[in-house]
Enzyme design. Structure first.
Site, PDB file in Angstrom:
ATOM      1  N   TYR A   1      36.515 118.975 -43.101  1.00 54.66           N
ATOM      2  CA  TYR A   1      37.100 120.323 -43.186  1.00 54.66           C
ATOM      3  C   TYR A   1      38.615 120.269 -42.995  1.00 54.66           C
ATOM      4  O   TYR A   1      39.386 120.672 -43.875  1.00 54.66           O
ATOM      5  CB  TYR A   1      36.425 121.197 -42.142  1.00 54.66           C
ATOM      6  N   ILE A   2      39.039 119.714 -41.888  1.00 54.26           N
ATOM      7  CA  ILE A   2      40.475 119.656 -41.632  1.00 54.26           C
ATOM      8  C   ILE A   2      41.121 118.597 -42.520  1.00 54.26           C
ATOM      9  O   ILE A   2      42.185 118.816 -43.111  1.00 54.26           O
ATOM     10  CB  ILE A   2      40.746 119.375 -40.137  1.00 54.26           C
TER      11      ILE A   2
ATOM     12  N   ASP B   1      36.611 107.981 -45.494  1.00 58.87           N
ATOM     13  CA  ASP B   1      35.651 108.876 -44.864  1.00 58.87           C
ATOM     14  C   ASP B   1      34.282 108.218 -44.916  1.00 58.87           C
ATOM     15  O   ASP B   1      33.892 107.693 -45.950  1.00 58.87           O
ATOM     16  CB  ASP B   1      35.621 110.217 -45.614  1.00 58.87           C
TER      17      ASP B   1
ATOM     18  N   GLY C   1      28.083 126.266 -21.202  1.00 62.91           N
ATOM     19  CA  GLY C   1      29.259 125.411 -21.394  1.00 62.91           C
ATOM     20  C   GLY C   1      30.416 126.082 -22.104  1.00 62.91           C
ATOM     21  O   GLY C   1      31.470 125.463 -22.299  1.00 62.91           O
ATOM     22  N   ASP C   2      30.267 127.348 -22.528  1.00 60.71           N
ATOM     23  CA  ASP C   2      31.359 128.008 -23.250  1.00 60.71           C
ATOM     24  C   ASP C   2      32.582 128.228 -22.353  1.00 60.71           C
ATOM     25  O   ASP C   2      32.441 128.685 -21.223  1.00 60.71           O
ATOM     26  CB  ASP C   2      30.903 129.382 -23.777  1.00 60.71           C
TER      27      ASP C   2
ATOM     28  N   TYR D   1      31.146 114.697 -26.855  1.00 56.79           N
ATOM     29  CA  TYR D   1      32.118 114.900 -27.928  1.00 56.79           C
ATOM     30  C   TYR D   1      33.517 115.141 -27.354  1.00 56.79           C
ATOM     31  O   TYR D   1      34.503 114.540 -27.769  1.00 56.79           O
ATOM     32  CB  TYR D   1      31.677 116.100 -28.782  1.00 56.79           C
TER      33      TYR D   1
ATOM     34  N   LEU E   1      31.590 129.918 -34.901  1.00 59.05           N
ATOM     35  CA  LEU E   1      31.499 131.360 -35.134  1.00 59.05           C
ATOM     36  C   LEU E   1      31.711 131.771 -36.599  1.00 59.05           C
ATOM     37  O   LEU E   1      30.882 132.496 -37.165  1.00 59.05           O
ATOM     38  CB  LEU E   1      32.528 132.084 -34.238  1.00 59.05           C
TER      39      LEU E   1
HETATM   40  O1  LIG Z   1      26.854 132.165 -33.385  1.00 63.48           O
HETATM   41  C1  LIG Z   1      27.821 132.201 -32.621  1.00 63.48           C
HETATM   42  C2  LIG Z   1      28.802 131.189 -32.579  1.00 63.48           C
HETATM   43  C3  LIG Z   1      29.839 131.311 -31.689  1.00 63.48           C
HETATM   44  N1  LIG Z   1      29.927 132.374 -30.866  1.00 63.48           N
HETATM   45  C4  LIG Z   1      31.044 132.504 -29.925  1.00 63.48           C
HETATM   46  O2  LIG Z   1      32.262 132.401 -30.627  1.00 63.48           O
HETATM   47  C5  LIG Z   1      33.246 131.758 -29.819  1.00 63.48           C
HETATM   48  C6  LIG Z   1      33.790 130.567 -30.569  1.00 63.48           C
HETATM   49  O3  LIG Z   1      32.755 129.618 -30.685  1.00 63.48           O
HETATM   50  P1  LIG Z   1      32.852 128.325 -31.616  1.00 63.48           P
HETATM   51  O4  LIG Z   1      31.582 127.553 -31.457  1.00 63.48           O
HETATM   52  O5  LIG Z   1      33.273 128.713 -32.984  1.00 63.48           O
HETATM   53  O6  LIG Z   1      34.077 127.504 -30.988  1.00 63.48           O
HETATM   54  P2  LIG Z   1      34.280 126.993 -29.510  1.00 63.48           P
HETATM   55  O7  LIG Z   1      35.698 127.237 -29.196  1.00 63.48           O
HETATM   56  O8  LIG Z   1      33.316 127.521 -28.530  1.00 63.48           O
HETATM   57  O9  LIG Z   1      33.940 125.459 -29.550  1.00 63.48           O
HETATM   58  C7  LIG Z   1      34.080 124.640 -30.664  1.00 63.48           C
HETATM   59  O10 LIG Z   1      35.393 124.518 -31.070  1.00 63.48           O
HETATM   60  C8  LIG Z   1      36.209 123.932 -30.117  1.00 63.48           C
HETATM   61  C9  LIG Z   1      37.572 123.903 -30.718  1.00 63.48           C
HETATM   62  O11 LIG Z   1      37.775 124.921 -31.608  1.00 63.48           O
HETATM   63  C10 LIG Z   1      35.695 122.548 -29.728  1.00 63.48           C
HETATM   64  O12 LIG Z   1      35.766 121.643 -30.770  1.00 63.48           O
HETATM   65  C11 LIG Z   1      34.267 122.634 -29.255  1.00 63.48           C
HETATM   66  O13 LIG Z   1      33.742 121.333 -29.036  1.00 63.48           O
HETATM   67  C12 LIG Z   1      33.447 123.309 -30.275  1.00 63.48           C
HETATM   68  O14 LIG Z   1      32.143 123.531 -29.748  1.00 63.48           O
HETATM   69  C13 LIG Z   1      32.510 131.352 -28.527  1.00 63.48           C
HETATM   70  O15 LIG Z   1      32.764 132.331 -27.563  1.00 63.48           O
HETATM   71  C14 LIG Z   1      31.047 131.399 -28.904  1.00 63.48           C
HETATM   72  O16 LIG Z   1      30.183 131.703 -27.837  1.00 63.48           O
HETATM   73  C15 LIG Z   1      28.984 133.390 -30.908  1.00 63.48           C
HETATM   74  O17 LIG Z   1      29.050 134.362 -30.154  1.00 63.48           O
HETATM   75  N2  LIG Z   1      27.954 133.273 -31.782  1.00 63.48           N
END
Ligand SMILES: O=c1ccn([C@@H]2O[C@H](COP(=O)(O)OP(=O)(O)O[C@H]3O[C@H](CO)[C@H](O)[C@H](O)[C@H]3O)[C@@H](O)[C@H]2O)c(=O)[nH]1
Length: 262
Positions: A12-13, A33, A220-221, A73, A123
């Site tokens: 992606y990136i 890759d 873990g969020d 990770y 998300l």
């Molecule tokens: O279906 C979903 C998916 C996500 N979220 C919320 O959306 C926010 C963002 O979640 P993401 O999973 O998109 O991103 P995060 O920041 O939580 O974490 C991810 O992105 C990070 C950097 O962007 C790290 O790489 C990490 O390891 C990876 O899990 C969080 O509050 C999550 O709880 C929801 O509510 N519903």
């Protein structure tokens, strides 16, 4: 022409970064890759803000303390930084470490973007897959956090803005003659956005209905994190340019394109 090797260049990136390097026309780009997470023609993302954990002070700067990541990770990210830092001390290697916040969106062409394998964990792909009908509804993980609307806060950065930072970082490290050969830059917008605000931005930008409901917290969020990117601005001359709504629209255009292919 200078040769540049881009590892993970189908990801992606990586793929967005490859496009920006090719556009610049200064580099002969070689992509490596292993396709380990690719869905034949594109693969997942990596990023490194996991190194900050749940920060004590916001926005986080490059000097904010790193914490022991909760996931293997996250640990690989932190360990990679330590290994590179050691390597710099004992060799002529020059390293720039870019700490990505939450990269989202897709290239303006609509031809490359994020394509997770299976059910999306992140998300924005979950939102776009719900809007297109692949998922029943988005579950927002928790609305009882100590934030303005109870949902978690992140710093969503447009993928092409992020890709451009790689070019600027390379130019910086090539041209400069610094005392230190180890540099870290945060790449975010400096704006914290709640999950609910992200959902609303998607609905407003795309005019698509989106079914969502609140569910329990995701273990873990991180509750709240956003960047201080002053260092990247000052030293690299880098600025994020893209609004959240534009990011969402680009992600939506990509989702429509992907589904039209299958
Ligand atoms: O279906 C979903 C998916 C996500 N979220 C919320 O959306 C926010 C963002 O979640 P993401 O999973 O998109 O991103 P995060 O920041 O939580 O974490 C991810 O992105 C990070 C950097 O962007 C790290 O790489 C990490 O390891 C990876 O899990 C969080 O509050 C999550 O709880 C929801 O509510 N519903």
């Amino acid at each position: 022409m200078k040769k540049i090797l881009i590892t993970g260049g189908l990801g992606y990136i990586g793929s967005h970064t490859v496009v920006e390097f090719i556009k610049k026309d200064l580099y002969d780009v070689i992509v490596v890759d292993n396709n380990s997470t690719s869905e034949t023609w594109i693969k997942q993302q990596i990023e490194t803000i996991t190194v900050y954990g749940n920060p004590q002070h916001l926005p986080v700067t490059e000097n904010s303390p790193t914490s022991i990541p909760e996931s293997p990770y996250g640990m690989t990210k932190l360990m990679s930084e330590h290994i590179l830092q050691d390597a710099v001390k004992s060799s002529s290697l020059k390293v720039v470490s870019l700490r990505y916040f939450n990269p989202v969106g897709a290239h303006e062409s609509g031809l490359i973007g994020e394509l997770p394998i299976g059910v999306p964990y992140y998300l924005v792909p979950f939102i776009t897959q719900t809007a297109i009908g692949l998922r029943d509804k988005l579950v927002i993980h928790g609305n009882d956090y100590p934030t303005r609307d109870g949902t978690c806060i992140r710093d969503y950065i447009y993928i092409t803005d992020l890709a451009l930072a790689h070019l600027q970082a390379l130019e910086f490290i090539e041209m400069s003659n610094h005392d230190t050969h180890w540099h870290i830059f945060n790449l975010g917008t400096g704006v914290g956005v709640t999950v609910l605000e992200a959902v609303q931005a998607f609905i407003k930008a795309t005019k698509q209905p989106l079914k969502f409901e609140y569910g329990p917290r995701r273990p873990g969020d991180t509750i709240e994190i956003y960047a201080n990117f002053d260092k990247a601005k000052k030293i690299l001359g880098w600025m994020p340019k893209t609004s959240l709504e534009s990011m969402m629209l680009s992600a939506w255009n990509w989702e429509k394109y992907v589904r039209s292919r299958s």
